[in-house]
Write a protein that holds these residues in place. Structure first.
Motif, PDB file in Angstrom:
ATOM      1  N   PRO A 107       0.811  -1.228   0.000  1.00  0.00           N
ATOM      2  CA  PRO A 107       0.000   0.000   0.000  1.00  0.00           C
ATOM      3  C   PRO A 107       0.847   1.282   0.000  1.00  0.00           C
ATOM      4  N   LEU A 108       2.006   1.242   0.665  1.00  0.00           N
ATOM      5  CA  LEU A 108       2.850   2.423   0.707  1.00  0.00           C
ATOM      6  C   LEU A 108       3.380   2.787  -0.677  1.00  0.00           C
ATOM      7  N   VAL A 109       3.787   1.800  -1.461  1.00  0.00           N
ATOM      8  CA  VAL A 109       4.285   2.104  -2.803  1.00  0.00           C
ATOM      9  C   VAL A 109       3.152   2.620  -3.700  1.00  0.00           C
ATOM     10  N   VAL A 110       1.950   2.106  -3.524  1.00  0.00           N
ATOM     11  CA  VAL A 110       0.810   2.597  -4.307  1.00  0.00           C
ATOM     12  C   VAL A 110       0.472   4.033  -3.921  1.00  0.00           C
ATOM     13  N   ILE A 111       0.404   4.309  -2.633  1.00  0.00           N
ATOM     14  CA  ILE A 111       0.074   5.662  -2.161  1.00  0.00           C
ATOM     15  C   ILE A 111       1.151   6.660  -2.572  1.00  0.00           C
ATOM     16  N   LEU A 112       2.401   6.269  -2.418  1.00  0.00           N
ATOM     17  CA  LEU A 112       3.504   7.149  -2.792  1.00  0.00           C
ATOM     18  C   LEU A 112       3.501   7.438  -4.289  1.00  0.00           C
ATOM     19  N   SER A 113       3.241   6.425  -5.093  1.00  0.00           N
ATOM     20  CA  SER A 113       3.198   6.619  -6.549  1.00  0.00           C
ATOM     21  C   SER A 113       2.062   7.555  -6.956  1.00  0.00           C
ATOM     22  N   LEU A 114       0.889   7.352  -6.379  1.00  0.00           N
ATOM     23  CA  LEU A 114      -0.248   8.213  -6.722  1.00  0.00           C
ATOM     24  C   LEU A 114      -0.048   9.642  -6.233  1.00  0.00           C
ATOM     25  N   ALA A 115       0.573   9.793  -5.069  1.00  0.00           N
ATOM     26  CA  ALA A 115       0.782  11.137  -4.523  1.00  0.00           C
ATOM     27  C   ALA A 115       1.814  11.922  -5.333  1.00  0.00           C
ATOM     28  N   LEU A 116       2.796  11.247  -5.901  1.00  0.00           N
ATOM     29  CA  LEU A 116       3.849  11.934  -6.644  1.00  0.00           C
ATOM     30  C   LEU A 116       3.540  12.103  -8.133  1.00  0.00           C
ATOM     31  N   MET A 117       2.531  11.408  -8.646  1.00  0.00           N
ATOM     32  CA  MET A 117       2.292  11.412 -10.088  1.00  0.00           C
ATOM     33  C   MET A 117       1.857  12.785 -10.616  1.00  0.00           C
ATOM     34  N   ARG A 118       0.936  13.448  -9.950  1.00  0.00           N
ATOM     35  CA  ARG A 118       0.455  14.745 -10.437  1.00  0.00           C
ATOM     36  C   ARG A 118       1.553  15.815 -10.390  1.00  0.00           C
ATOM     37  N   PRO A 119       2.282  15.978  -9.262  1.00  0.00           N
ATOM     38  CA  PRO A 119       3.386  16.943  -9.286  1.00  0.00           C
ATOM     39  C   PRO A 119       4.472  16.566 -10.288  1.00  0.00           C
ATOM     40  N   GLY A 120       4.705  15.281 -10.481  1.00  0.00           N
ATOM     41  CA  GLY A 120       5.710  14.845 -11.455  1.00  0.00           C
ATOM     42  C   GLY A 120       5.317  15.205 -12.873  1.00  0.00           C
ATOM     43  N   ARG A 121       4.062  15.033 -13.191  1.00  0.00           N
ATOM     44  CA  ARG A 121       3.594  15.399 -14.530  1.00  0.00           C
ATOM     45  C   ARG A 121       3.614  16.915 -14.714  1.00  0.00           C
ATOM     46  N   GLY A 122       3.223  17.638 -13.666  1.00  0.00           N
ATOM     47  CA  GLY A 122       3.304  19.099 -13.725  1.00  0.00           C
ATOM     48  C   GLY A 122       4.742  19.573 -13.899  1.00  0.00           C
ATOM     49  N   LEU A 123       5.675  18.909 -13.233  1.00  0.00           N
ATOM     50  CA  LEU A 123       7.088  19.256 -13.368  1.00  0.00           C
ATOM     51  C   LEU A 123       7.557  19.065 -14.805  1.00  0.00           C
ATOM     52  N   MET A 124       7.188  17.959 -15.411  1.00  0.00           N
ATOM     53  CA  MET A 124       7.603  17.704 -16.796  1.00  0.00           C
ATOM     54  C   MET A 124       7.006  18.743 -17.746  1.00  0.00           C
ATOM     55  N   ILE A 125       5.756  19.127 -17.519  1.00  0.00           N
ATOM     56  CA  ILE A 125       5.117  20.136 -18.370  1.00  0.00           C
ATOM     57  C   ILE A 125       5.784  21.495 -18.164  1.00  0.00           C
ATOM     58  N   GLY A 126       6.075  21.853 -16.915  1.00  0.00           N
ATOM     59  CA  GLY A 126       6.747  23.118 -16.631  1.00  0.00           C
ATOM     60  C   GLY A 126       8.139  23.182 -17.249  1.00  0.00           C
ATOM     61  N   LEU A 127       8.886  22.080 -17.168  1.00  0.00           N
ATOM     62  CA  LEU A 127      10.209  22.039 -17.777  1.00  0.00           C
ATOM     63  C   LEU A 127      10.123  22.122 -19.299  1.00  0.00           C
ATOM     64  N   GLN A 128       9.122  21.454 -19.861  1.00  0.00           N
ATOM     65  CA  GLN A 128       8.935  21.512 -21.311  1.00  0.00           C
ATOM     66  C   GLN A 128       8.623  22.942 -21.740  1.00  0.00           C
ATOM     67  N   TYR A 129       7.773  23.629 -21.001  1.00  0.00           N
ATOM     68  CA  TYR A 129       7.440  25.008 -21.340  1.00  0.00           C
ATOM     69  C   TYR A 129       8.653  25.917 -21.181  1.00  0.00           C
ATOM     70  N   ARG A 130       9.384  25.764 -20.089  1.00  0.00           N
ATOM     71  CA  ARG A 130      10.540  26.622 -19.832  1.00  0.00           C
ATOM     72  C   ARG A 130      11.652  26.424 -20.863  1.00  0.00           C
ATOM     73  N   ASN A 131      11.847  25.209 -21.311  1.00  0.00           N
ATOM     74  CA  ASN A 131      12.971  24.897 -22.185  1.00  0.00           C
ATOM     75  C   ASN A 131      12.642  24.890 -23.665  1.00  0.00           C
ATOM     76  N   GLN A 132      11.411  25.167 -24.036  1.00  0.00           N
ATOM     77  CA  GLN A 132      11.100  25.162 -25.465  1.00  0.00           C
ATOM     78  C   GLN A 132      11.844  26.295 -26.153  1.00  0.00           C
ATOM     79  N   THR A 133      12.240  26.042 -27.393  1.00  0.00           N
ATOM     80  CA  THR A 133      13.094  26.998 -28.094  1.00  0.00           C
ATOM     81  C   THR A 133      12.328  27.961 -28.986  1.00  0.00           C
ATOM     82  N   ASP A 134      11.041  27.747 -29.208  1.00  0.00           N
ATOM     83  CA  ASP A 134      10.334  28.609 -30.152  1.00  0.00           C
ATOM     84  C   ASP A 134       9.669  29.810 -29.505  1.00  0.00           C
ATOM     85  N   ARG A 135       9.826  30.005 -28.201  1.00  0.00           N
ATOM     86  CA  ARG A 135       9.277  31.218 -27.597  1.00  0.00           C
ATOM     87  C   ARG A 135      10.419  32.168 -27.284  1.00  0.00           C
ATOM     88  N   PRO A 136      10.145  33.450 -27.173  1.00  0.00           N
ATOM     89  CA  PRO A 136      11.214  34.418 -26.961  1.00  0.00           C
ATOM     90  C   PRO A 136      11.971  34.155 -25.672  1.00  0.00           C
TER      91      PRO A 136
END
Length: 144
Positions: A107-136
């Motif tokens: 149960p701990l690995v399931v809870i930990l995975s679910l709790a970290l998934m949303r911030p992890g996905r947000g982190l990847m989206i934020g990094l993708q936005y910050r590092n994209q080369t086509d914006r000024p």
């Protein structure tokens, strides 16, 4: 890539003006909190992990976000290390029966995975936005 199609506001004399959108200084932090990486105001997610079609505050189009399985693989490694190392320490120090390991660590690995998934996905989206080369670039004098 996240399409950053900004509207220009007509200025006096028919000249185009800079975008009329407040740009967030910290897109990664805002995305970690589930907010738009551009303005920091609108919601990034429409459900638990479903990305909204666009930002309600500034209109940033999220339809081209491509995080793939990146967040899931990082989260599995992080949760696996934490739970695996903890289970090893508990086994060496206390020698509990196997059934106790099962009812604690699964149960701990399931809870930990679910709790970290949303911030992890947000982190990847934020990094993708910050590092994209086509914006000024936000810093003057940098060549991209």
């Amino acid at each position: 890539m996240i399409q950053d199609a900004r509207d220009t506001v007509p200025a006096a004399g028919g000249e185009g003006s800079p975008p009329a959108v407040a740009i967030s200084a910290t897109p990664v932090r805002d995305a970690l909190r589930g907010r738009c990486p551009r303005c920091g105001q609108g919601a990034l997610f429409a459900g638990w992990l479903k990305v909204a079609p666009r930002c309600a505050a500034c209109g940033l189009d999220y339809s081209t976000v491509q995080t793939g399985d990146g967040p899931a693989s990082f989260i599995m490694q992080i949760a696996g290390f934490i739970v695996g190392f903890s289970a090893l320490v508990v086994e060496i120090r206390f020698h509990p029966p196997m059934w106790l390991h099962l009812i604690v660590w699964i149960p701990l690995v399931v809870i930990l995975s679910l709790a970290l998934m949303r911030p992890g996905r947000g982190l990847m989206i934020g990094l993708q936005y910050r590092n994209q080369t086509d914006r000024p670039s936000s810093s003057p004098g940098s060549d991209r």
